[in-house]
Design an enzyme around this catalytic site. Structure first.
Site, PDB file in Angstrom:
ATOM      1  N   HIS A 267     -44.452  -4.051  13.934  1.00  0.00           N
ATOM      2  CA  HIS A 267     -45.183  -2.778  13.813  1.00  0.00           C
ATOM      3  C   HIS A 267     -44.967  -1.957  15.081  1.00  0.00           C
ATOM      4  CE1 HIS A 267     -48.424   0.029  12.879  1.00  0.00           C
ATOM      5  NE2 HIS A 267     -48.827  -0.118  14.138  1.00  0.00           N
TER       6      HIS A 267
ATOM      7  N   GLU B  36       0.852  -1.191   0.000  1.00  0.00           N
ATOM      8  CA  GLU B  36       0.000   0.000   0.000  1.00  0.00           C
ATOM      9  C   GLU B  36       0.887   1.240   0.000  1.00  0.00           C
ATOM     10  OE1 GLU B  36      -2.383   2.837  -0.233  1.00  0.00           O
ATOM     11  OE2 GLU B  36      -3.318   0.851  -0.268  1.00  0.00           O
TER      12      GLU B  36
END
EC number: 1.8.1.4
Length: 465
Positions: A444, A34
């Site tokens: 719900h 990297e």
């Protein structure tokens, strides 16, 4: 440090570091090269810091609408510097977390710029030295960068890419956003909520051209309702930087032109893969439309060389890169039962206001493939939780094959849909049909009830509309 590995990964973003972890888990001697930051664009300059900034925009929107919830705040103060610092702190924390994961899994992290010099051979250079590494398997995960527009270069001061848009020193009074993909939409929404005058330009006939047409139409309406000016079938032709403001010339597809003046321009018209200077030519690696060409197992045309993530083509999403990483490593390691990536069912999310999330085929795509369709829609205006939140604009659209009941696509626009789309993803993965989804019990009151209602509507059994 050894110079011989089973797996060597070039690039430490969401594709690269995940590939490294999975390879190490499978007992393979693994290293990652990297050149800058572990975590790649996503953690450092993309997915994560934008969400931190968008959280600030959400707070701004909440403050502007406190009255409906019984609150009043006079003259709230805002410091863009503190919000930017918050986003950078979040990114830094996650990046350090990846460093920990590399150490935990015994993965060598080699800093420098990598270049292929032969099959199974890589040269890594830093400011002073060059080392050569050999690996049986090399995975390219070099990512992508903002795509430049012909004749209009980002200068980092007045013409931005997302790099500069993430760390503004001050808020511009006006901003022109070029491109209405996820990046452009999120920044347009963000800067508008923070008080900027925003104009959005899109070359296609409609904004969000990759999304279902009904979803794009609602977002267009909501953006204009917020005061965002939108120009479709238009391109940014030129920018004159001679005055205090940028004089921008838009060229419409009908041949006419239009001018506007803004303080800043954000170029968000796509990305291009990082394929330069990594040695592809020396090995004869095949590319296609600027991306590395791979097969279903992420293999290039060169034996032992693979490519994953943005550098291997669309959709350019962090979760696609990570999933490809696992597929690639497990296949090269010889694991049984590995399945190739189904690109049609990679979820796409846009974290604007309203949010957009999609999975599978659009209605137009499904019809073009010859399916006979059953389509259900449910509006959040009929959802109790959305109404209670004061965020009831949007809908859920579920698309099924009328003959088999297969879930072909799901398209959502509205509150927190990016957190709900995976419900449809799980359903598709488990080969759930419209009939089986009807029987699922949704709690719900929840936003996700709208997903169930859309399924019921597709079957002609809607209960609340």
């Amino acid at each position: 440090m050894t110079n011989d590995y089973d797996v060597l990964i070039i690039g430490g973003g969401p594709g690269g570091y995940v590939a490294a972890i999975r390879a190490a888990q499978l007992g393979l001697r693994t290293a990652v090269v990297e050149k800058q930051h572990l975590g790649g664009i996503c953690l450092n300059w993309g997915c994560i810091p934008t969400k931190a900034l968008l959280r600030g925009a959400e707070v701004a929107h909440t403050l502007a609408n406190l009255e409906q919830f019984g609150f009043a705040v006079e003259n709230p103060r805002f410091d863009i510097g503190k919000l930017v610092q918050h986003s950078r702190t979040v990114s830094a924390k996650l990046t350090s977390g990846i460093e920990y994961l590399m150490n935990k899994n015994g993965i060598e992290v080699i800093r420098g710029r990598a270049r292929l010099i032969d099959k199974c051979m890589v040269a890594v250079t830093d400011d002073k030295t060059e080392i050569r590494l050999r690996a049986a398997h090399i995975i390219l995960a070099t990512g992508a960068r903002p795509r430049a527009l012909p004749g209009i270069e980002a200068d980092g001061e007045r013409i931005w890419t997302y790099f500069q848009a993430l760390v503004p020193k001050e808020l511009p009074k006006s901003l022109l956003v070029v491109g209405s993909g996820a990046i452009g939409m999120e920044f347009a929404s963000l800067y508008n909520d923070l008080g900027c005058e925003v104009t959005l330009v899109e070359l296609a006939e409609r904004i969000m051209p990759q999304e279902d047409a009904e979803v794009a139409a609602l977002v267009h309406k909501q953006f204009e309702k917020r005061g965002i000016r939108i120009h479709t079938s238009a391109a940014l032709a030129a920018v004159d930087k001679g005055g205090e403001q940028l004089d921008c010339r838009l060229r419409l597809t009908n041949g006419s032109e239009q001018s506007l003046a803004v303080e800043r321009v954000l170029l968000a018209a796509g990305i291009q893969a990082n394929i330069e200077d990594i040695g592809l030519e020396a090995l004869g690696v095949v590319t296609e439309r600027g991306f590395i060409k791979t097969d279903q197992w992420c293999r290039t045309n060169v034996f032992g060389l693979y490519a994953i993530g943005d550098v291997a083509g669309a959709p350019c999403l962090a979760h696609k890169a990570s999933h490809e990483a696992v597929i690639c490593v497990e296949k090269l390691a010889g694991l049984e039962g590995v399945h190739p990536l189904d690109r049609d069912y990679i979820p796409g999310c846009t974290y604007s206001r309203p949010q957009v999330a999609s999975l599978g085929l659009t209605e137009e795509q499904a019809r073009a493939k010859g399916h006979t369709l059953k389509i259900g829609r449910f509006n959040y205006q009929a959802n109790g939780k959305a109404l209670a939140m004061g965020e009831a604009e949007g809908f859920v659209k579920a698309i099924f094959d009328a003959d088999s009941g297969e879930l072909l696509g799901a398209h959502m626009v509205g509150p927190e849909v990016t957190e709900q789309i995976q419900g449809f993803g799980i359903a598709h993965s488990l080969e759930a049909t419209d009939e089986s989804l009807q029987k699922v019990i949704f709690a719900h009151p929840t936003l996700s009830e709208a997903m169930h209602e859309a399924v019921l509507a597709a079957c002609g059994q809607a209960l609340h509309q």
